[in-house]
Design a protein around this motif. Structure first.
Motif, PDB file in Angstrom:
ATOM      1  N   ARG A  34       0.799  -1.228   0.000  1.00 38.50           N
ATOM      2  CA  ARG A  34       0.000   0.000   0.000  1.00 38.50           C
ATOM      3  C   ARG A  34       0.836   1.284   0.000  1.00 38.50           C
ATOM      4  O   ARG A  34       0.275   2.378  -0.128  1.00 38.50           O
ATOM      5  N   ILE A  35       2.127   1.220   0.187  1.00 39.65           N
ATOM      6  CA  ILE A  35       2.940   2.437   0.156  1.00 39.65           C
ATOM      7  C   ILE A  35       2.835   3.066  -1.239  1.00 39.65           C
ATOM      8  O   ILE A  35       2.920   2.352  -2.237  1.00 39.65           O
ATOM      9  N   PRO A  36       2.650   4.398  -1.361  1.00 36.35           N
ATOM     10  CA  PRO A  36       2.745   5.442  -0.324  1.00 36.35           C
ATOM     11  C   PRO A  36       1.490   5.652   0.506  1.00 36.35           C
ATOM     12  O   PRO A  36       1.404   6.647   1.234  1.00 36.35           O
ATOM     13  N   ASN A  37       0.506   4.778   0.390  1.00 36.55           N
ATOM     14  CA  ASN A  37      -0.641   4.822   1.299  1.00 36.55           C
ATOM     15  C   ASN A  37      -0.267   4.112   2.594  1.00 36.55           C
ATOM     16  O   ASN A  37       0.563   3.195   2.594  1.00 36.55           O
ATOM     17  N   THR A  38      -0.888   4.492   3.675  1.00 37.34           N
ATOM     18  CA  THR A  38      -0.652   3.810   4.940  1.00 37.34           C
ATOM     19  C   THR A  38      -1.491   2.539   4.996  1.00 37.34           C
ATOM     20  O   THR A  38      -2.506   2.406   4.311  1.00 37.34           O
ATOM     21  N   ALA A  39      -1.046   1.609   5.820  1.00 35.37           N
ATOM     22  CA  ALA A  39      -1.736   0.318   5.921  1.00 35.37           C
ATOM     23  C   ALA A  39      -2.976   0.417   6.800  1.00 35.37           C
ATOM     24  O   ALA A  39      -3.961  -0.275   6.578  1.00 35.37           O
ATOM     25  N   THR A  40      -2.921   1.271   7.811  1.00 35.15           N
ATOM     26  CA  THR A  40      -4.028   1.390   8.754  1.00 35.15           C
ATOM     27  C   THR A  40      -4.271   2.860   9.082  1.00 35.15           C
ATOM     28  O   THR A  40      -3.430   3.733   8.824  1.00 35.15           O
ATOM     29  N   ARG A  41      -5.408   3.123   9.672  1.00 34.25           N
ATOM     30  CA  ARG A  41      -5.724   4.479  10.113  1.00 34.25           C
ATOM     31  C   ARG A  41      -4.735   4.952  11.168  1.00 34.25           C
ATOM     32  O   ARG A  41      -4.307   6.114  11.159  1.00 34.25           O
ATOM     33  N   ASP A  42      -4.352   4.058  12.082  1.00 33.91           N
ATOM     34  CA  ASP A  42      -3.407   4.445  13.132  1.00 33.91           C
ATOM     35  C   ASP A  42      -2.043   4.789  12.552  1.00 33.91           C
ATOM     36  O   ASP A  42      -1.374   5.714  13.036  1.00 33.91           O
ATOM     37  N   ALA A  86      11.890   8.034  11.575  1.00 36.89           N
ATOM     38  CA  ALA A  86      11.625   7.510  10.231  1.00 36.89           C
ATOM     39  C   ALA A  86      11.405   8.636   9.222  1.00 36.89           C
ATOM     40  O   ALA A  86      11.744   8.505   8.041  1.00 36.89           O
ATOM     41  N   LEU A  87      10.849   9.743   9.683  1.00 37.32           N
ATOM     42  CA  LEU A  87      10.594  10.876   8.796  1.00 37.32           C
ATOM     43  C   LEU A  87      11.821  11.776   8.638  1.00 37.32           C
ATOM     44  O   LEU A  87      11.923  12.529   7.662  1.00 37.32           O
ATOM     45  N   LEU A  88      12.774  11.685   9.561  1.00 36.69           N
ATOM     46  CA  LEU A  88      13.921  12.583   9.575  1.00 36.69           C
ATOM     47  C   LEU A  88      14.719  12.591   8.262  1.00 36.69           C
ATOM     48  O   LEU A  88      15.086  13.679   7.786  1.00 36.69           O
ATOM     49  N   ALA A 120      -2.351  14.413  -0.192  1.00 29.34           N
ATOM     50  CA  ALA A 120      -2.386  14.580  -1.642  1.00 29.34           C
ATOM     51  C   ALA A 120      -1.393  15.623  -2.146  1.00 29.34           C
ATOM     52  O   ALA A 120      -0.855  15.485  -3.251  1.00 29.34           O
ATOM     53  N   THR A 121      -1.131  16.655  -1.356  1.00 24.87           N
ATOM     54  CA  THR A 121      -0.254  17.734  -1.828  1.00 24.87           C
ATOM     55  C   THR A 121       1.218  17.503  -1.486  1.00 24.87           C
ATOM     56  O   THR A 121       2.081  18.215  -1.993  1.00 24.87           O
ATOM     57  N   THR A 122       1.497  16.535  -0.646  1.00 27.12           N
ATOM     58  CA  THR A 122       2.883  16.235  -0.272  1.00 27.12           C
ATOM     59  C   THR A 122       3.483  15.275  -1.288  1.00 27.12           C
ATOM     60  O   THR A 122       2.831  14.293  -1.668  1.00 27.12           O
ATOM     61  N   PRO A 123       4.717  15.505  -1.752  1.00 23.69           N
ATOM     62  CA  PRO A 123       5.349  14.606  -2.731  1.00 23.69           C
ATOM     63  C   PRO A 123       5.353  13.157  -2.264  1.00 23.69           C
ATOM     64  O   PRO A 123       5.554  12.868  -1.076  1.00 23.69           O
ATOM     65  N   GLU A 124       5.158  12.260  -3.199  1.00 24.23           N
ATOM     66  CA  GLU A 124       5.045  10.839  -2.887  1.00 24.23           C
ATOM     67  C   GLU A 124       6.291  10.301  -2.196  1.00 24.23           C
ATOM     68  O   GLU A 124       6.198   9.423  -1.332  1.00 24.23           O
ATOM     69  N   TRP A 125       7.457  10.825  -2.574  1.00 21.04           N
ATOM     70  CA  TRP A 125       8.692  10.274  -2.005  1.00 21.04           C
ATOM     71  C   TRP A 125       8.799  10.499  -0.497  1.00 21.04           C
ATOM     72  O   TRP A 125       9.481   9.731   0.197  1.00 21.04           O
ATOM     73  N   VAL A 126       8.137  11.523   0.015  1.00 23.75           N
ATOM     74  CA  VAL A 126       8.163  11.766   1.460  1.00 23.75           C
ATOM     75  C   VAL A 126       7.460  10.635   2.195  1.00 23.75           C
ATOM     76  O   VAL A 126       7.992  10.052   3.150  1.00 23.75           O
ATOM     77  N   TRP A 127       6.245  10.303   1.732  1.00 26.61           N
ATOM     78  CA  TRP A 127       5.502   9.217   2.365  1.00 26.61           C
ATOM     79  C   TRP A 127       6.180   7.873   2.123  1.00 26.61           C
ATOM     80  O   TRP A 127       6.252   7.041   3.033  1.00 26.61           O
ATOM     81  N   THR A 128       6.694   7.664   0.923  1.00 28.69           N
ATOM     82  CA  THR A 128       7.322   6.383   0.596  1.00 28.69           C
ATOM     83  C   THR A 128       8.532   6.126   1.480  1.00 28.69           C
ATOM     84  O   THR A 128       8.660   5.049   2.087  1.00 28.69           O
ATOM     85  N   SER A 130       9.464   7.475   4.376  1.00 32.40           N
ATOM     86  CA  SER A 130       9.181   7.363   5.808  1.00 32.40           C
ATOM     87  C   SER A 130       8.452   6.064   6.135  1.00 32.40           C
ATOM     88  O   SER A 130       8.760   5.409   7.144  1.00 32.40           O
ATOM     89  N   LEU A 131       7.520   5.668   5.286  1.00 34.97           N
ATOM     90  CA  LEU A 131       6.797   4.426   5.547  1.00 34.97           C
ATOM     91  C   LEU A 131       7.690   3.199   5.374  1.00 34.97           C
ATOM     92  O   LEU A 131       7.568   2.219   6.119  1.00 34.97           O
ATOM     93  N   VAL A 132       8.587   3.238   4.395  1.00 33.21           N
ATOM     94  CA  VAL A 132       9.533   2.129   4.223  1.00 33.21           C
ATOM     95  C   VAL A 132      10.379   1.962   5.482  1.00 33.21           C
ATOM     96  O   VAL A 132      10.576   0.847   5.987  1.00 33.21           O
ATOM     97  N   LEU A 133      10.878   3.073   6.010  1.00 31.44           N
ATOM     98  CA  LEU A 133      11.726   2.994   7.205  1.00 31.44           C
ATOM     99  C   LEU A 133      10.946   2.516   8.424  1.00 31.44           C
ATOM    100  O   LEU A 133      11.438   1.689   9.196  1.00 31.44           O
ATOM    101  N   ILE A 134       9.733   3.017   8.607  1.00 31.07           N
ATOM    102  CA  ILE A 134       8.966   2.610   9.786  1.00 31.07           C
ATOM    103  C   ILE A 134       8.560   1.143   9.686  1.00 31.07           C
ATOM    104  O   ILE A 134       8.563   0.411  10.687  1.00 31.07           O
TER     105      ILE A 134
END
Length: 392
Positions: A34-42, A86-88, A120-128, A130-134
């Motif tokens: 699901r990246i760059p989508n999150t897996a869960t709401r939490d 993870a976001l750093l 939606a307005t944040t570049p995909e690579w930011v979410w990708t 950070s989520l990969v690292l977490i």
């Protein structure tokens, strides 16, 4: 000492490397789903809660900006540190490449539709990134949980028991599911198992440093997830078991306030430091989280009205599957029946049973619960089942 113990186990048990590899493959398989989508709401909420402080500090690098950013989200504990780390890397890349406005633009996001505009307005690579690292961190904690389950089973009984316990945990669908979701559940479980291992070592050796380390690990587990609180009672139980084991000076060990008070103080400090809201914003959100949200969980209604037995069966059927759940029940009954007749590992088994009993007692007072709430009980059931298998 931890590294030497892991190396010694890997050298002594030819099957352990295969168990670790299997744990890595199963916990890590498709971790990027699901990246760059999150897996869960939490997972989305945790990530969002650390994006806002970064954005406000980059826009106005002051202590007040950091405080307002931390106060904006929920008063969560050490999860904020984990997601913040993870976001750093994404924040550093944005600053170095002159794109800090990525974060400053969402420092005060539009909250409609679940903060969709922020995503939606944040570049995909930011979410990708950070989520990969977490998710990779979560995989690491999951593999660590498998090893700690093996280590505790080995210490209580023998390596065969440790292997069976680790494999049972590894085959638990609920455990593997949560291993693929960023959050506080897996880190908290890792720290609970670490504390439990240290407590059993303390009962056997009586080393004060081990007891204090167990208290710190328990405090860190609670800082990640408040429902790890039952470890506090097990820390107290370990002190009583050590006093019982030290036949030559039972009263002296039992009435050793310095050790107990030092452990309690270290645990409390660890919990406090683990909540950035407490030392950045103030005590009110922290105590609201501890004595409001968490303690009121038993009165919360997040599902159909049903007997608590139905929730237990629903949760464990989902987490273990019917065959493994039936085996776990038989294993627990067998371990309880044989407890008085055990010569080896009786104190370790008692600690496992105590923690399991407290968790089940707490959940029995809730209106409803899910698999991630039952997660801490799965390795405990695996150890008791493994003991019963080896007793056959």
């Amino acid at each position: 000492r931890a590294r030497s113990q892991v190396r010694a186990d890997l050298r002594a048990d030819p099957y352990l490397p295969y168990i670790i590899v299997a744990a890595t493959l199963l916990a890590g398989f498709w971790f990027w789903h699901r990246i760059p989508n999150t897996a869960t709401r939490d997972e989305w909420k945790r990530l969002r809660d650390v994006v806002i402080p970064y954005g406000r500090v980059l826009g106005d690098p002051t202590l007040e900006s950091l405080q307002s950013g931390v106060a904006d989200g929920r008063a969560l504990g050490a999860t904020k540190y984990l997601f913040g780390l993870a976001l750093l890397p994404a924040v550093v890349v944005a600053v170095v490449t002159g794109q800090a406005d990525i974060f400053t633009a969402i420092a005060s996001p539009n909250r409609e539709f679940g903060h969709y505009a922020m995503w939606a307005t944040t570049p995909e690579w930011v979410w990708t990134s950070s989520l990969v690292l977490i998710r990779l961190c979560n995989v690491g904690f999951a593999v660590g949980c498998v090893y700690l389950t093996y280590r505790l089973g080995t210490a209580i009984a023998d390596r065969a028991t440790g292997r069976v316990a680790a494999v049972v945990l590894l085959l638990s669908f609920g455990f593997l599911t949560i291993a693929h979701e960023g959050g506080e559940d897996m880190p908290a479980l890792f720290l609970v198992l670490l504390s439990l291992n240290l407590l059993y070592s303390y009962v056997r050796t009586g080393e004060t440093s081990t007891y204090l380390a167990a208290s710190i690990a328990g405090g860190a587990a609670i800082a990640f997830k408040l429902s790890a609180g039952p470890i506090v009672f097990v820390i107290g139980g370990a002190h009583l078991l050590r006093a019982h084991r030290a036949e030559a000076d039972t009263i002296g060990v039992l009435l050793a306030p310095k050790r107990v008070l030092a452990g309690a103080a270290l645990g409390a400090v660890t919990i406090g430091l683990g909540f950035p809201t407490l030392w950045l914003v103030g005590p009110e959100p922290f105590f609201g989280r501890v004595f409001g949200t968490s303690l009121s969980r038993s009165a919360g209604t997040f599902g159909p009205d049903a007997p608590v037995l139905w929730w237990f069966l629903r949760g464990y059927f989902s987490a273990l599957g019917l065959p493994l759940f039936a085996a776990a029940v038989v294993g627990v009954v067998g371990s309880v029946v044989r407890l008085r007749h055990r010569r080896q590992g009786i104190y370790g088994t008692a600690l496992v049973m105590l923690l399991l009993a407290i968790y089940l007692w707490i959940f029995s007072g809730w209106h409803d619960f899910r698999v991630h709430h039952l997660l801490p009980t799965i390795p405990l059931l695996a150890i008791l089942l493994a003991q019963s298998v080896q007793d056959l």
